[in-house]
Enzyme design. Structure first.
Site, short mmCIF file in Angstrom:
data_model
loop_
_atom_site.label_atom_id
_atom_site.label_comp_id
_atom_site.label_asym_id
_atom_site.label_seq_id
_atom_site.Cartn_x
_atom_site.Cartn_y
_atom_site.Cartn_z
N LEU A 185 -35.95 5.46 29.50
CA LEU A 185 -35.86 4.14 30.11
C LEU A 185 -35.15 3.15 29.21
O LEU A 185 -35.60 2.02 29.03
CB LEU A 185 -37.25 3.60 30.48
N CYS A 186 -34.09 3.60 28.59
CA CYS A 186 -33.32 2.66 27.77
C CYS A 186 -31.83 2.85 28.06
O CYS A 186 -31.02 2.92 27.16
CB CYS A 186 -33.64 2.82 26.30
N GLY A 187 -31.51 2.96 29.34
CA GLY A 187 -30.10 3.04 29.72
C GLY A 187 -29.46 4.31 29.19
O GLY A 187 -30.07 5.37 29.18
#
Lengths: 137, 358
Positions: free
Chosen positions: B123-125
């Site tokens: 969930l960090c691109g």
């Protein structure tokens, strides 16, 4: 005359205080440092660091190799990690030593053996530091 | 009555950029695709609202962690300053001498160890993907040069990636929990040290994300070993960076928004007093200093990688929040229209019924 002792690690400052005397384990044996010591650079070996406080009490810390510089009554010790003797749990240190000893006998290959031996030395020094009895004078 | 295609919208940042690039189409609520009953619409609006709350919270958590990571950098500064100063002085002292150290010995390169630093969470691109892609390209390059290679993976995401690809020789997988400490960097340091000194590899490269700004981080490759005896940091092309510059992240508020600034501090180097003696051979002293330096380099890389990860998560989560807000807006507009249409329809029916009776 007093000495300013700084023990620095990347994580935090372990010691930043005036002391009377220290005994430092260098690569060429232990040296005692009193005020007005000649300015030197030295490599610090894995080993205990004994500190005599201003009230003549002795303290032990453990250094895991590093570097020390003594200039103008100022001692800077740089190390990756250091522990004060009071922070070490004697039982835990003893257990770690036993584990390390077992690992050395089990190690295979040069790389593992080197790693295991270093770990054993660390464990041994920690136990020694905890069990050290200061000289009574 | 299809609701499925919309459920993916909130998590996809690709959708956000697409929508932002064509802002005229999305604003007027012309979501022709929404064909649900009123009740379904209502439950979807609720779920989008929940998701928005979650992503917003995650953004704030990442922001708080950036601050903690910054504190870790600050607390290591007295050490790194003293280290740089000592190295600089030593350097001047021994420039004329011919030194031969195991860590600086340049051997013909046959095998390269690649230390890959990735994040612990998703969930960090595209943060983890960027690093892994760079690793793949580097591995491909090494293959073409006919060199052997082995991977040391640090971070859960990288570990999972390399475990799924057993054809890539992986030396060891390590994990870092929370803010990187000396113990974490020490274990990496010990590993690469023993690999290099036992001549299992002839070169060690470190691949990590360099923190550029809050919205950008570049995966870069840095040569760890062999070291240049002058204590310079070199990238793979041999371009050297000045080691006396210390960088520091600073989280500030600019126009009410959180930003991270990068501050460069030039460390004052005092002239070395010539009377200082060397207790041991300069070689031995350097032998003690260089591992310290190696360790602080790895620690710095770990901290930088963490800062990039958190920044990437912050921006990913903030665009997810933006998406959720927009989606909610559109959905409520459709909902209100449908409701209105239903009421109008009912009134018409009543009026028509009354007319017919009259």
């Amino acid at each position: 005359m007093k000495l300013n002792l700084y023990v620095l690690t990347p994580k935090r400052i372990i010691w930043d205080c005036e002391v009377k005397e220290i005994i430092l384990s260098t690569n060429s044996g232990q040296i005692g440092v009193l005020p007005n010591h000649a300015p030197i650079n030295t490599a610090v070996d894995m080993g205990p660091l004994r500190i005599r406080l201003l009230n003549d009490q002795w303290l032990t810390a453990v250094l895991w190799s590093g570097f020390a510089r003594i200039v103008n009554n100022e001692i800077i010790i740089l190390g990756n990690d250091a522990e004060l003797g009071s922070d070490i749990d004697p039982e835990e240190a003893q257990q770690a030593l036993e584990i390390a000893e077992a690992n050395v006998s089990r190690a295979e290959g040069t790389k593992e053996l080197v790693e295991a031996k270093v770990a054993l030395r660390r464990a041994r020094i920690r136990v020694e530091a905890v069990n050290w009895i200061p000289p009574s004078n | 009555m299809s609701c499925s295609h919309l459920s993916t919208a909130w998590s996809s940042s690709a959708l956000a950029t697409r929508r932002r690039s064509a802002p005229s189409s999305g604003s007027s609520g012309r979501l022709q695709v929404v064909r649900c009953s009123l009740r379904e619409l209502r439950s979807r609006i609720d779920s989008v609202r929940n998701t928005q709350k979650i992503t917003e919270a995650m953004k704030l958590v990442a922001a708080a962690k950036v601050r903690r990571a910054q504190e870790a950098v600050v607390s290591s500064r007295p050490f790194s300053e003293a280290l740089v100063e000592v190295l600089y002085n030593m350097n001047q002292e021994i420039q004329t001498e011919d030194i031969d150290l195991p860590l600086t010995r340049i051997r013909p390169v046959k095998k390269v160890a690649l230390v890959v630093l990735t994040g612990e969470r998703g969930l960090c691109g595209s943060f983890n993907n960027n690093v892994l892609k760079k690793a793949e390209t580097r591995i491909e390059e090494l293959k073409q040069l006919g060199l052997g290679y082995t991977v040391v993976s640090v971070g859960k995401k990288g570990n999972a990636y390399f475990i799924r690809r057993p054809f890539i020789p992986t030396e060891r997988t390590l994990e870092v929990n929370g803010i990187p400490t000396v113990k974490d960097s020490q274990s990496i340091c010990d590993l690469v040290y023993s690999l290099f000194v036992s001549e299992a590899v002839d070169k060690v490269e470190l691949l990590y994300s360099k923190f550029v700004s809050l919205v950008r981080s570049d995966p870069i490759i840095q040569t760890l070993l062999p070291m240049s005896p002058k204590g310079e940091i070199c990238d793979i092309n041999g371009v050297c960076v000045d080691a006396t510059e210390d960088e520091l992240f600073r989280l500030t508020t600019k126009e009410g928004k959180l930003t991270v600034e990068r501050e460069k501090v030039k460390i004052e180097t005092q002239p070395f007093s010539p009377v200082v003696q060397f207790e041991q051979d300069p070689v031995q002293i350097l032998d003690a200093l260089l591992p310290l330096y190696l360790n602080s380099q790895i620690l710095r890389a770990l901290q930088e990688s963490l800062a990039s990860e958190l920044a990437a998560r912050m921006s990913a989560m903030s665009s997810a929040t933006d998406n959720a807000i927009e989606l909610r807006k559109n959905l409520s507009m459709v909902y209100n229209r449908q409701r209105q249409a239903k009421i109008t329809g009912e009134i018409l029916e009543i009026v028509a019924g009354a007319d017919a009776l009259a």
